[in-house]
Design a protein around this motif. Structure first.
Motif, PDB file in Angstrom:
ATOM      1  N   ARG A 130       0.810  -1.221   0.000  1.00  0.00           N
ATOM      2  CA  ARG A 130       0.000   0.000   0.000  1.00  0.00           C
ATOM      3  C   ARG A 130       0.842   1.268   0.000  1.00  0.00           C
ATOM      4  O   ARG A 130       0.334   2.350  -0.300  1.00  0.00           O
ATOM      5  CB  ARG A 130      -0.924   0.013   1.221  1.00  0.00           C
ATOM      6  CG  ARG A 130      -2.038  -1.040   1.167  1.00  0.00           C
ATOM      7  CD  ARG A 130      -2.996  -0.861   2.326  1.00  0.00           C
ATOM      8  NE  ARG A 130      -4.113  -1.781   2.265  1.00  0.00           N
ATOM      9  CZ  ARG A 130      -5.119  -1.798   3.139  1.00  0.00           C
ATOM     10  NH1 ARG A 130      -5.140  -0.931   4.138  1.00  0.00           N
ATOM     11  NH2 ARG A 130      -6.104  -2.679   3.005  1.00  0.00           N
ATOM     12  N   ASP A 131       2.101   1.138   0.360  1.00  0.00           N
ATOM     13  CA  ASP A 131       2.957   2.317   0.448  1.00  0.00           C
ATOM     14  C   ASP A 131       3.413   2.758  -0.938  1.00  0.00           C
ATOM     15  O   ASP A 131       3.823   1.944  -1.766  1.00  0.00           O
ATOM     16  CB  ASP A 131       4.175   2.013   1.311  1.00  0.00           C
ATOM     17  CG  ASP A 131       3.817   1.869   2.777  1.00  0.00           C
ATOM     18  OD1 ASP A 131       3.425   2.884   3.381  1.00  0.00           O
ATOM     19  OD2 ASP A 131       3.902   0.740   3.296  1.00  0.00           O
ATOM     20  N   SER A 220      -3.531  -8.395  -8.510  1.00  0.00           N
ATOM     21  CA  SER A 220      -2.915  -7.511  -9.512  1.00  0.00           C
ATOM     22  C   SER A 220      -2.176  -6.396  -8.793  1.00  0.00           C
ATOM     23  O   SER A 220      -2.391  -6.148  -7.604  1.00  0.00           O
ATOM     24  CB  SER A 220      -3.969  -6.933 -10.460  1.00  0.00           C
ATOM     25  OG  SER A 220      -4.871  -6.098  -9.757  1.00  0.00           O
ATOM     26  N   GLY A 221      -1.301  -5.727  -9.532  1.00  0.00           N
ATOM     27  CA  GLY A 221      -0.510  -4.664  -8.931  1.00  0.00           C
ATOM     28  C   GLY A 221       0.691  -5.215  -8.199  1.00  0.00           C
ATOM     29  O   GLY A 221       1.165  -6.312  -8.477  1.00  0.00           O
ATOM     30  N   PRO A 222       1.213  -4.467  -7.226  1.00  0.00           N
ATOM     31  CA  PRO A 222       2.443  -4.890  -6.547  1.00  0.00           C
ATOM     32  C   PRO A 222       2.240  -6.119  -5.667  1.00  0.00           C
ATOM     33  O   PRO A 222       1.205  -6.282  -5.014  1.00  0.00           O
ATOM     34  CB  PRO A 222       2.824  -3.669  -5.704  1.00  0.00           C
ATOM     35  CG  PRO A 222       1.559  -2.886  -5.543  1.00  0.00           C
ATOM     36  CD  PRO A 222       0.773  -3.124  -6.786  1.00  0.00           C
ATOM     37  N   LEU A 223       3.254  -6.989  -5.671  1.00  0.00           N
ATOM     38  CA  LEU A 223       3.296  -8.184  -4.835  1.00  0.00           C
ATOM     39  C   LEU A 223       4.686  -8.247  -4.220  1.00  0.00           C
ATOM     40  O   LEU A 223       5.664  -8.491  -4.929  1.00  0.00           O
ATOM     41  CB  LEU A 223       3.020  -9.436  -5.667  1.00  0.00           C
ATOM     42  CG  LEU A 223       3.210 -10.783  -4.967  1.00  0.00           C
ATOM     43  CD1 LEU A 223       2.107 -11.012  -3.939  1.00  0.00           C
ATOM     44  CD2 LEU A 223       3.219 -11.923  -5.989  1.00  0.00           C
ATOM     45  N   ASN A 224       4.787  -8.010  -2.926  1.00  0.00           N
ATOM     46  CA  ASN A 224       6.091  -8.086  -2.262  1.00  0.00           C
ATOM     47  C   ASN A 224       6.507  -9.546  -2.108  1.00  0.00           C
ATOM     48  O   ASN A 224       5.859 -10.310  -1.388  1.00  0.00           O
ATOM     49  CB  ASN A 224       6.040  -7.414  -0.891  1.00  0.00           C
ATOM     50  CG  ASN A 224       5.886  -5.909  -0.990  1.00  0.00           C
ATOM     51  OD1 ASN A 224       6.206  -5.314  -2.018  1.00  0.00           O
ATOM     52  ND2 ASN A 224       5.393  -5.285   0.066  1.00  0.00           N
ATOM     53  N   VAL A 225       7.567  -9.923  -2.788  1.00  0.00           N
ATOM     54  CA  VAL A 225       8.058 -11.300  -2.735  1.00  0.00           C
ATOM     55  C   VAL A 225       9.153 -11.338  -1.666  1.00  0.00           C
ATOM     56  O   VAL A 225      10.355 -11.314  -1.947  1.00  0.00           O
ATOM     57  CB  VAL A 225       8.569 -11.757  -4.110  1.00  0.00           C
ATOM     58  CG1 VAL A 225       8.970 -13.229  -4.080  1.00  0.00           C
ATOM     59  CG2 VAL A 225       7.485 -11.554  -5.176  1.00  0.00           C
ATOM     60  N   THR A 226       8.690 -11.378  -0.419  1.00  0.00           N
ATOM     61  CA  THR A 226       9.567 -11.396   0.744  1.00  0.00           C
ATOM     62  C   THR A 226       8.965 -12.334   1.780  1.00  0.00           C
ATOM     63  O   THR A 226       7.766 -12.612   1.758  1.00  0.00           O
ATOM     64  CB  THR A 226       9.706  -9.994   1.378  1.00  0.00           C
ATOM     65  OG1 THR A 226       8.399  -9.531   1.780  1.00  0.00           O
ATOM     66  CG2 THR A 226      10.301  -9.002   0.394  1.00  0.00           C
ATOM     67  N   ALA A 227       9.809 -12.808   2.689  1.00  0.00           N
ATOM     68  CA  ALA A 227       9.314 -13.607   3.812  1.00  0.00           C
ATOM     69  C   ALA A 227       8.632 -12.686   4.821  1.00  0.00           C
ATOM     70  O   ALA A 227       8.917 -11.482   4.860  1.00  0.00           O
ATOM     71  CB  ALA A 227      10.468 -14.357   4.463  1.00  0.00           C
ATOM     72  N   PRO A 276       5.046  -9.081   3.095  1.00  0.00           N
ATOM     73  CA  PRO A 276       4.284  -9.639   1.964  1.00  0.00           C
ATOM     74  C   PRO A 276       2.783  -9.673   2.236  1.00  0.00           C
ATOM     75  O   PRO A 276       2.144 -10.724   2.207  1.00  0.00           O
ATOM     76  CB  PRO A 276       4.867 -11.053   1.856  1.00  0.00           C
ATOM     77  CG  PRO A 276       5.152 -11.429   3.275  1.00  0.00           C
ATOM     78  CD  PRO A 276       5.596 -10.157   3.953  1.00  0.00           C
ATOM     79  N   THR A 277       2.203  -8.522   2.467  1.00  0.00           N
ATOM     80  CA  THR A 277       0.802  -8.455   2.882  1.00  0.00           C
ATOM     81  C   THR A 277      -0.141  -9.038   1.838  1.00  0.00           C
ATOM     82  O   THR A 277      -1.097  -9.751   2.170  1.00  0.00           O
ATOM     83  CB  THR A 277       0.424  -6.987   3.177  1.00  0.00           C
ATOM     84  OG1 THR A 277       1.316  -6.463   4.151  1.00  0.00           O
ATOM     85  CG2 THR A 277      -1.009  -6.891   3.689  1.00  0.00           C
TER      86      THR A 277
END
Length: 308
Positions: A130-131, A220-227, A276-277
């Protein structure tokens, strides 16, 4: 069966992704500059087309995964290297979007590689999808240009996902071998201040989240690929030392790393706490949420490789 077109399919992330797609029965075509090598790498289980043939292809792809881009850590960021890093992402994505617009049957989704360099560096803030951040540095410039180019696929009514990769942990390349090496030599210690955040991700979860992005039509849109549990660099070092049963004692000061690496030192000296919300909201079940378990998996893998 889903027909997936993959660019960068022979790279650090592309190889295990292609293996996973094939394992679940999908048909995979690699877009590459070395067709023979790509087909041989996967023992003839994939199809491959040259970039120059992209505009002439008549195949129907349900999904496109764009992982193409020159490595950020392959050398100092000279003006020439910066141009290659930017061009390898923006120009290839532009060519891909142009081809998608001409496809008679449009793909349902474009999953485009990106990076958490989109977010500000901070020792105190936490970032989610969201940021909206506009830091004025080279990495952020690359990410914004890359995502802006990929977003044009929406004009063809294609769902677009920006896979913002954190620090990918894999024995096959990327950051992990460089992080392990000092400890293997017995000279490991805190990098920089040790307070900088490291938003890591096990390669197995990278693949899992890319499959999620392909399959989840509502994503869709951003996807944080983090643990979901980032760590500070000091904790990363101590966890590596524990996993390898090596000492954690010799620091690598910030001034020395900046002198050695130049602007590229930001990759290890600056960081962000990125969560990774979106993946969690869509029910993704992480394989590795704990750094100690993730590193333990790699240590076991190395030991297995050494076994007779």
């Amino acid at each position: 069966m889903t027909h997936v077109l993959v660019t960068g399919g022979t790279g650090l992330i592309g190889r295990p992704l292609v293996d996973a797609l094939l394992a679940r029965g999908d048909r995979v075509t690699l877009l590459t500059r070395d067709v023979d090598r790509a087909v041989a790498l996967f023992h003839g289980r994939v199809e491959a087309i040259h970039w120059e043939e992209l505009d002439q292809t008549r195949a129907a792809y349900a999904a496109v995964v764009n992982l193409a881009g020159e490595s950020l850590s392959a050398g100092r960021w000279t003006s020439e290297r910066k141009a290659r890093i930017m061009g390898s992402r923006v120009q290839t994505t532009r060519a891909l979007i142009r081809a998608i617009a001409q496809f008679e049957q449009k793909p349902r989704v474009l999953v485009n590689a990106s990076a958490i360099g989109y977010y500000d560096t901070s020792e105190t803030a936490t970032f989610t999808e969201r940021d909206v951040c506009l830091p004025d540095n080279f990495l952020a410039q690359v990410v914004r240009a890359w995502e802006d180019e990929a977003s044009r696929a929406r004009e063809a009514f294609v769902r677009v996902v920006f896979a913002r990769f954190g620090v990918v942990l894999s024995l096959e390349g990327g950051a992990l071998p460089s992080l392990l090496k000092p400890y293997q030599l017995g000279i490991g210690g805190t990098v920089g201040s040790g307070r900088q955040w490291l938003s890591w991700i096990h390669i197995g979860d990278v693949v899992g989240m890319l499959l999620l992005a392909i399959d989840q039509t509502g994503l869709s849109g951003p996807l944080n690929v983090t643990a979901p549990a980032p760590v500070r660099m000091r904790e990363m070092g101590k966890t590596i030392a524990l996993a390898l049963q090596k000492p954690h004692w010799l620091p690598a000061p910030s001034f020395a790393l900046r002198a050695l690496l130049g602007e590229m030192a930001t990759l290890v000296l600056d960081g962000q706490r990125v969560l990774p919300t979106v993946a969690q909201t869509h029910g993704y079940a992480f394989l590795y949420t704990n750094l100690q378990n993730a590193l333990g998996d790699f240590v076991r893998t190395k030991d297995t490789r050494k076994a007779p």
